[in-house]
Design a protein around this motif. Sequence first.
Motif, PDB file in Angstrom:
ATOM      1  N   UNK A   1       0.831  -1.205   0.000  1.00  0.00           N
ATOM      2  CA  UNK A   1       0.000   0.000   0.000  1.00  0.00           C
ATOM      3  C   UNK A   1       0.866   1.255   0.000  1.00  0.00           C
ATOM      4  N   UNK A   2       1.974   1.224   0.728  1.00  0.00           N
ATOM      5  CA  UNK A   2       2.873   2.374   0.751  1.00  0.00           C
ATOM      6  C   UNK A   2       3.494   2.595  -0.621  1.00  0.00           C
ATOM      7  N   UNK A   3       3.844   1.521  -1.301  1.00  0.00           N
ATOM      8  CA  UNK A   3       4.419   1.650  -2.647  1.00  0.00           C
ATOM      9  C   UNK A   3       3.404   2.278  -3.597  1.00  0.00           C
ATOM     10  N   UNK A   4       2.152   1.860  -3.487  1.00  0.00           N
ATOM     11  CA  UNK A   4       1.109   2.425  -4.358  1.00  0.00           C
ATOM     12  C   UNK A   4       0.871   3.902  -4.028  1.00  0.00           C
ATOM     13  N   UNK A   5       0.844   4.225  -2.730  1.00  0.00           N
ATOM     14  CA  UNK A   5       0.642   5.616  -2.325  1.00  0.00           C
ATOM     15  C   UNK A   5       1.796   6.489  -2.808  1.00  0.00           C
TER      16      UNK A   5
END
Length: 163
Positions: A40-44
């Motif tokens: 999720x952090x990578x996508x954000x």
Amino acid sequence: MCTLALIGTALSAGGALVEGQQSRQMADYQAKAYEQQARADAQAAALEQGQERHKQDLLQAQARAQAGASGVSISGSPTEVLAANARQGQLDIKAIQYGSQLRQNNLTTQAAISRFSGRQAVAASILKAGGNLVSGLSGIYDPSKAVTFGKSAFPPAPGGGLY
């Protein structure tokens, strides 16, 4: 009485094993949650980088339009300013990327630690179960009721001790 003691020992050992498996399942669940947070952090971060690129493109276009509207040719100082702005924009994007990578690495490490903790819990539960078995079985054994076969070829020591 002996049967109840055996059942109690077996239940104690089995409980220790189940406890270890539950701890491992919980650790695996936590590890998956950490990995999901990392994704999720990578996508954000990818979204934030895209927004930053768009913002930088708008600022560059606005700066070129202002320079053109003022009648200044886009060479010399205005070009250097635009290039410096572009470099700063790239640094901002790289900073977003770097921060995200640090957070992802931290979460991945936490996931690995959680999995290791789960494996350790299983190993500890096996040792605990073994200890419970040994303790329970040793409590059941009564040497005064042990079966003996014949008499010893050696007479007992004087005073009942060893020679």
